[in-house]
Scaffold this motif. Structure first.
Motif, PDB file in Angstrom:
ATOM      1  N   GLY A 286       0.786  -1.226   0.000  1.00  0.00           N
ATOM      2  CA  GLY A 286       0.000   0.000   0.000  1.00  0.00           C
ATOM      3  C   GLY A 286       0.817   1.274   0.000  1.00  0.00           C
ATOM      4  O   GLY A 286       0.249   2.367  -0.074  1.00  0.00           O
ATOM      5  N   PHE A 287       2.144   1.183   0.082  1.00  0.00           N
ATOM      6  CA  PHE A 287       3.001   2.367   0.150  1.00  0.00           C
ATOM      7  C   PHE A 287       3.567   2.704  -1.228  1.00  0.00           C
ATOM      8  O   PHE A 287       3.907   1.815  -2.016  1.00  0.00           O
ATOM      9  N   SER A 288       3.681   4.002  -1.490  1.00  0.00           N
ATOM     10  CA  SER A 288       4.283   4.480  -2.728  1.00  0.00           C
ATOM     11  C   SER A 288       4.832   5.879  -2.506  1.00  0.00           C
ATOM     12  O   SER A 288       4.519   6.540  -1.511  1.00  0.00           O
ATOM     13  N   PHE A 289       5.674   6.325  -3.438  1.00  0.00           N
ATOM     14  CA  PHE A 289       6.140   7.708  -3.400  1.00  0.00           C
ATOM     15  C   PHE A 289       6.252   8.237  -4.818  1.00  0.00           C
ATOM     16  O   PHE A 289       6.354   7.475  -5.783  1.00  0.00           O
ATOM     17  N   LYS A 290       6.203   9.556  -4.931  1.00  0.00           N
ATOM     18  CA  LYS A 290       6.316  10.244  -6.211  1.00  0.00           C
ATOM     19  C   LYS A 290       7.217  11.453  -6.026  1.00  0.00           C
ATOM     20  O   LYS A 290       7.077  12.200  -5.054  1.00  0.00           O
TER      21      LYS A 290
END
Length: 452
Positions: free
Chosen positions: A164-168
């Motif tokens: 469920g984790f992400s980064f941009k």
């Protein structure tokens, strides 16, 4: 290569892209989408996503898509004229061309969970507020603004980390991921991140991008995200550039959480969000001069505050009809009535407009016209009472103080073909600019959108 050579080269690339791109980007967004852009309906990833004017290029598009590469372009035109109110009766039209590239790096490079985006925009045209002397707080043509020029609007890398984790990170419009609401009308009360529409000197919406990034946790029921974006007025320069490495005066720190719910016996979906932001850059007080007293004379140096802040609520609830949904994404209405409500607040020490409230109803799927829609929207902006007091002082304490502006718009979205829509609309502006002594403005307009 100097700055102007880079600008010329990129301009040529954009022109070429507009000539050959043919499909609005359809890759699934992992952190928000382009719904703060005027081309929202053209970039929609729902079940009614539309084929393009130029087709599949003999299979070339299908081949690229299977490799993880999406090419897209769209054109939006907004033409409006005032038939009552304002200083003059006139009409104005403005345009935006969007050209971009989405890369699914997992497909193309076997880079698990990674994606890239490059988006350029070009704006041109005239502003009805200026041409007709309307004095409104926001634009009757939301696609106008931030310079009639070519911009690098998005250049980012997104990484899904799993669980469920992400980064941009990269060049981002703040409103593409925070306070991100559908573009329902031609008035920008109801189109784009409300904070940026109210307080654009500190929160930059599409098409302006800044260096920044965010971290997000997302599951099927709720999400939370926090970001950091450069505060740098050089990002408003009116020509094409990649980005600046100097000139920042602070950092914009937004945060947001939201839940996805299903209500009633039919389980109609809703999305409910709350967010806020802190900006560390110094900001001028809207009333007080450096000596701590009201700036009764125009041009006085204003007291500098150490920062600013604000917050917002956003609700979307389907009331009737049908929908589709995917885990971890907001449901997509396929037919029926949906309600939208926003409430946005900006601190009264530094914000020219202290609050905004909007409420909208949209019905999609009319008898015999399943892709057409009708929208009715109402909004009000409240001029900061401290700023209204300043103007009152500077006018010699004559006349009423500025208060609230009210805007109403009704639209009919006519899906003429699978790649062309026409959206005639009527707008009513009561107490434009918060001036109770000014006559109501009536505007007739039409928004046109094409997916190439």
């Amino acid at each position: 290569m100097d700055r102007f050579s880079v600008s010329r080269a990129l301009s040529c690339c954009v022109a070429l892209s507009v000539g050959i791109f043919g499909e609005a980007m359809a890759a699934e967004p992992t952190n928000g989408n382009e719904s703060d852009d005027a081309s929202y309906s053209l970039f929609d990833n729902g079940p009614n996503s539309l084929p393009t004017m130029t087709g599949e290029w003999g299979g070339a598009r299908t081949y690229l898509r299977n490799k993880g590469v999406e090419l897209g372009a769209s054109w939006t035109n907004e033409t409006a004229g005032n038939v009552s109110g304002g200083d003059r009766r006139t009409a104005a039209q403005t345009n935006q061309i969007t050209a971009g590239l989405d890369v699914n790096a997992e497909k193309l490079l076997h880079w698990k969970g990674a994606s890239f985006n490059f988006t350029f925009t070009w704006r041109s045209g005239r502003n009805l507020i200026t041409d007709a002397g309307l004095y409104t707080l926001q634009q009757p043509q939301e696609v106008w603004g931030r310079g009639q020029t070519t911009r690098l609007t998005q250049l980012w890398y997104n990484q899904n980390l799993g669980g469920g984790f992400s980064f941009k990170v990269g060049r981002l419009p703040t409103g593409a991921d925070f306070d991100n609401i559908p573009c329902l009308t031609m008035i920008n009360y109801f189109c784009g991140a409300t904070t940026g529409n109210m307080d654009g000197s500190r929160w930059y919406n599409w098409p302006v991008s800044v260096w920044g990034g965010l971290v997000k946790y997302n599951n099927p029921h709720w999400y939370f995200q926090v970001g950091a974006y450069e505060q740098n007025d050089r990002n408003l320069d009116n020509y094409l550039f990649i980005g600046y490495l100097h000139g920042a005066t602070g950092v914009l720190l937004p945060f947001e959480t939201g839940v996805r719910v299903h209500l009633g016996s039919h389980g109609y979906p809703g999305a409910y969000r709350i967010g806020g932001w802190i900006n560390t850059a110094a900001a001028p007080d809207v009333l007080l001069a450096n000596d701590g007293r009201p700036a009764t004379l125009a041009g006085m140096s204003m007291l500098q505050r150490s920062g600013s802040h604000g917050g917002y609520l956003w609700f979307q609830q389907q009331l009737t009809g049908t929908f589709t949904e995917k885990p971890g994404e907001d449901a997509v209405v396929t037919q029926g009535l949906t309600a939208y409500v926003t409430l946005t607040m900006v601190d009264k020490e530094t914000g020219p407009v202290s609050s905004q409230v909007t409420a909208s109803l949209r019905y999609l799927g009319l008898p015999g016209r399943k892709n057409d829609a009708v929208t009715l929207a109402f909004g009000t902006n409240h001029v900061n009472s401290r700023l209204a007091t300043l103007y009152w002082y500077q006018d010699g304490k004559k006349g009423p103080r500025r208060n609230s502006e009210f805007a109403i718009e009704t639209d009919y979205t006519f899906q003429a073909t699978k790649w062309l829509y026409l959206e005639p609309n009527v707008q009513f502006w009561v107490d434009p600019g918060g001036y109770t002594q000014k006559n109501m403005i009536t505007v007739f307009g039409v928004k046109t959108g094409v997916t190439f």
